[in-house]
Every structure is written in C-alpha cells, then in structure tokens.
Motif scaffolding. Structure first.
Motif, mmCIF file in Angstrom:
data_model
loop_
_atom_site.group_PDB
_atom_site.id
_atom_site.type_symbol
_atom_site.label_atom_id
_atom_site.label_comp_id
_atom_site.label_asym_id
_atom_site.label_seq_id
_atom_site.Cartn_x
_atom_site.Cartn_y
_atom_site.Cartn_z
ATOM 1 N N ILE A 163 33.497 43.013 39.174
ATOM 2 C CA ILE A 163 33.756 44.198 39.950
ATOM 3 C C ILE A 163 32.511 45.072 40.253
ATOM 4 O O ILE A 163 32.282 45.153 41.341
ATOM 5 C CB ILE A 163 34.632 45.282 39.379
ATOM 6 C CG1 ILE A 163 36.124 44.553 39.217
ATOM 7 C CG2 ILE A 163 34.786 46.522 39.977
ATOM 8 C CD1 ILE A 163 37.072 45.481 38.283
ATOM 9 N N SER A 191 39.863 40.557 48.991
ATOM 10 C CA SER A 191 40.175 41.573 47.762
ATOM 11 C C SER A 191 41.234 40.978 47.121
ATOM 12 O O SER A 191 41.772 41.633 46.052
ATOM 13 C CB SER A 191 40.533 42.576 48.578
ATOM 14 O OG SER A 191 41.652 42.500 49.412
ATOM 15 N N SER A 192 41.702 39.645 47.064
ATOM 16 C CA SER A 192 42.618 39.086 46.034
ATOM 17 C C SER A 192 41.941 38.099 45.430
ATOM 18 O O SER A 192 41.293 37.080 46.150
ATOM 19 C CB SER A 192 43.668 38.488 47.212
ATOM 20 O OG SER A 192 44.671 37.681 46.013
ATOM 21 N N VAL A 250 35.815 46.745 43.857
ATOM 22 C CA VAL A 250 37.245 46.705 43.104
ATOM 23 C C VAL A 250 38.241 45.848 44.140
ATOM 24 O O VAL A 250 38.338 46.275 45.304
ATOM 25 C CB VAL A 250 37.867 48.084 43.152
ATOM 26 C CG1 VAL A 250 39.053 48.071 42.349
ATOM 27 C CG2 VAL A 250 36.621 48.904 42.027
ATOM 28 N N PRO A 251 38.892 44.914 43.674
ATOM 29 C CA PRO A 251 39.833 44.175 44.331
ATOM 30 C C PRO A 251 41.171 44.837 44.595
ATOM 31 O O PRO A 251 41.372 45.692 43.758
ATOM 32 C CB PRO A 251 39.843 42.782 43.700
ATOM 33 C CG PRO A 251 39.853 43.161 42.287
ATOM 34 C CD PRO A 251 38.774 44.133 42.251
ATOM 35 N N ASP A 252 42.029 44.324 45.244
ATOM 36 C CA ASP A 252 43.601 44.957 45.424
ATOM 37 C C ASP A 252 44.174 44.267 44.396
ATOM 38 O O ASP A 252 45.107 44.881 43.759
ATOM 39 C CB ASP A 252 43.975 44.609 46.793
ATOM 40 C CG ASP A 252 43.497 45.334 47.800
ATOM 41 O OD1 ASP A 252 42.804 46.315 47.669
ATOM 42 O OD2 ASP A 252 43.326 44.827 48.969
ATOM 43 N N ARG A 253 44.002 42.863 44.185
ATOM 44 C CA ARG A 253 44.848 42.169 42.941
ATOM 45 C C ARG A 253 44.124 41.128 42.412
ATOM 46 O O ARG A 253 42.999 40.656 43.052
ATOM 47 C CB ARG A 253 46.196 41.579 43.524
ATOM 48 C CG ARG A 253 46.095 40.671 44.558
ATOM 49 C CD ARG A 253 47.202 40.478 45.284
ATOM 50 N NE ARG A 253 47.919 41.406 45.982
ATOM 51 C CZ ARG A 253 47.375 41.877 47.237
ATOM 52 N NH1 ARG A 253 46.503 40.984 47.777
ATOM 53 N NH2 ARG A 253 47.931 42.930 47.983
ATOM 54 N N ASN A 287 41.271 48.543 34.078
ATOM 55 C CA ASN A 287 42.002 49.600 34.972
ATOM 56 C C ASN A 287 42.300 50.983 34.421
ATOM 57 O O ASN A 287 41.941 51.969 35.157
ATOM 58 C CB ASN A 287 43.628 49.135 34.928
ATOM 59 C CG ASN A 287 43.867 48.112 36.367
ATOM 60 O OD1 ASN A 287 42.821 48.269 37.300
ATOM 61 N ND2 ASN A 287 44.906 47.370 36.294
ATOM 62 N N THR A 347 43.213 51.271 41.033
ATOM 63 C CA THR A 347 43.203 50.334 40.011
ATOM 64 C C THR A 347 43.733 48.910 40.858
ATOM 65 O O THR A 347 44.158 48.784 41.768
ATOM 66 C CB THR A 347 44.375 50.741 38.956
ATOM 67 O OG1 THR A 347 45.639 51.031 39.845
ATOM 68 C CG2 THR A 347 43.861 52.060 38.417
ATOM 69 N N VAL A 348 43.596 47.904 39.761
ATOM 70 C CA VAL A 348 43.894 46.540 40.375
ATOM 71 C C VAL A 348 45.439 46.177 39.963
ATOM 72 O O VAL A 348 45.758 46.326 38.819
ATOM 73 C CB VAL A 348 42.946 45.635 39.705
ATOM 74 C CG1 VAL A 348 43.051 44.042 40.007
ATOM 75 C CG2 VAL A 348 41.341 45.870 39.782
#
Length: 227
Positions: free
Chosen positions: A121, A71-72, A126-129, A146, A157-158
């Motif tokens: 996405i 997720s990063s 949706v990733p964390d960052r 976002n 949101t990212v």
C-alpha cells in the motif's frame, strides 16, 4: 543513477550479466561459461556479487518508475528455498496481472501478512479491493491494516474478497518466478534471496510492459533502470 564506480568490468558488461541471470533460467556456472564463450572471463562468485549488489537497486528503480496499476489487487504467497528451508514469498499483482510488490518472509503469519500489505500500500496507494485465498493469517493481516486505514485522513478501507479462482492470474504469475529460480537450487541467505528476487521481479515487470518503452529492447529497458 546507480553507481558502478570502482567496478573491474565495464557497466554494460555487468548489466548484461545481471539481466541475463535475472531474466533466464540459468545457474551462475552456466552464465560463467556463456560469458567465457563471448570472451569475458569472470568467475561465478563475482557474478553472484554483482547480482546481490545491483539487483535490489534496479528493483527499487523499477518500483519507482513503473506505470500506475489498477485498484483491484490479487495477493498470495508461494515458496522459495533458503538454506535448505522453505520461506514464504508474498506477492501481489493487479487485476490485469501487473506486478505491485513482493516481500520474503521466514514466517507465514499475521505479522508477516500485515507487513506485506503495509508495504504494498505504501508503494502503490490504497486499493478498492484485494482478493486473497482462504488463509486466516492473510485475512487477519489485511483486517489489521484496515483498522489502521480508518484513522487516516481519507478514512478509506479495503474491500476483502476470499475467492480462490480470482487468484488464478497470480498463480500463473508465480510460475514465471519459480521457473527462473529453479536452476538456482536455493539461496544461501534471506538477504541474497531477497536481493535476487527484487531483480527477477524487475525483469518480469519489463516483460509485462510496465514501463514507458519507446522502441527500446527488453535489455535496453533494464539498462535504463540503472541510468
């Protein structure tokens, strides 16, 4: 299953040729000569048609079948020559270097960045960052995404990080793609470039172990994507 009905050559021959072109740094004329040495007479124009037709189909299967990613993310763009002009190849990998997605654009601006983030996405969640470079267009594109994400059901949101050294893993990954495309000496159209790159990315994903491969060779994994 990818349909090879009506092809003048057997499916294994076509897959072998397409795989060889996408995985190794050879030109179509090089590959024409290599196949002739193996007793298969096929001209370079036919080889090109095979790659443009089948590479994006295999690339789509690769996206659908790849293992879950972290997720990063790391996102950046590199350059590919099309009709004598530089175009922009947007690419993203996760923190382990696993391929997420790519897109080719004739422009490097907010709209192109936003389209790419929405695409990656949609195929990976949706990733964390996301780590990006200092590009204002990439920052604005991700910020625009976002804003859209705030109105979704999850309201997630990212986190955006602009730290250049964290993108080193992606810079190294670009080099593999550029090494394969170098003998191609540019593409004649954006369509053929995007089609070929889809296959190159799929072959690269196999190399990075992004599929379940119980004892299969690299080529067998590639052929399995067409099965």
């Amino acid at each position: 299953m990818i349909d090879f009905k009506g092809a003048q050559f057997p499916k294994p021959v076509i897959l072998y040729v397409v795989f060889f072109y996408l995985r190794y740094a050879v030109s179509y004329r090089d590959l024409e000569e290599i196949m002739a040495e193996r007793g298969v007479r096929v001209d370079h124009a036919t080889l090109n048609r095979w790659v443009v037709k089948y590479a994006p189909l295999i690339g789509a299967e690769a996206q659908a079948r790849k293992r879950p990613t972290a997720s990063s993310w790391r996102m950046d763009e590199t350059y590919i020559k099309v009709k004598g002009r530089w175009t922009y190849l947007y690419r993203a990998v996760d923190r382990h270097g696993k391929t997420l997605d790519f897109t080719l654009s004739v422009r490097r601006d907010l709209a192109a960045a936003r389209r790419f983030f929405k695409r990656v996405i949609s195929t990976n969640g949706v990733p964390d960052r996301v780590v990006i470079d200092k590009s204002g267009a990439n920052l604005a594109g991700l910020q625009a995404v976002n804003v859209s994400l705030k109105f979704t059901a999850k309201c997630k949101t990212v986190e955006i990080l602009q730290v250049k050294y964290l993108n080193n893993i992606l810079e190294q990954d670009h080099r593999f793609i550029k090494r394969i495309t170098a003998p191609m000496m540019g593409f004649k159209s954006v369509h053929s470039a995007a089609a070929t790159l889809a296959g190159i990315e799929a072959a690269h994903m196999i190399r990075k172990g992004q599929f379940d491969d119980p004892g299969m060779t690299v080529f067998q994994q590639f052929a399995a994507l067409a099965a």
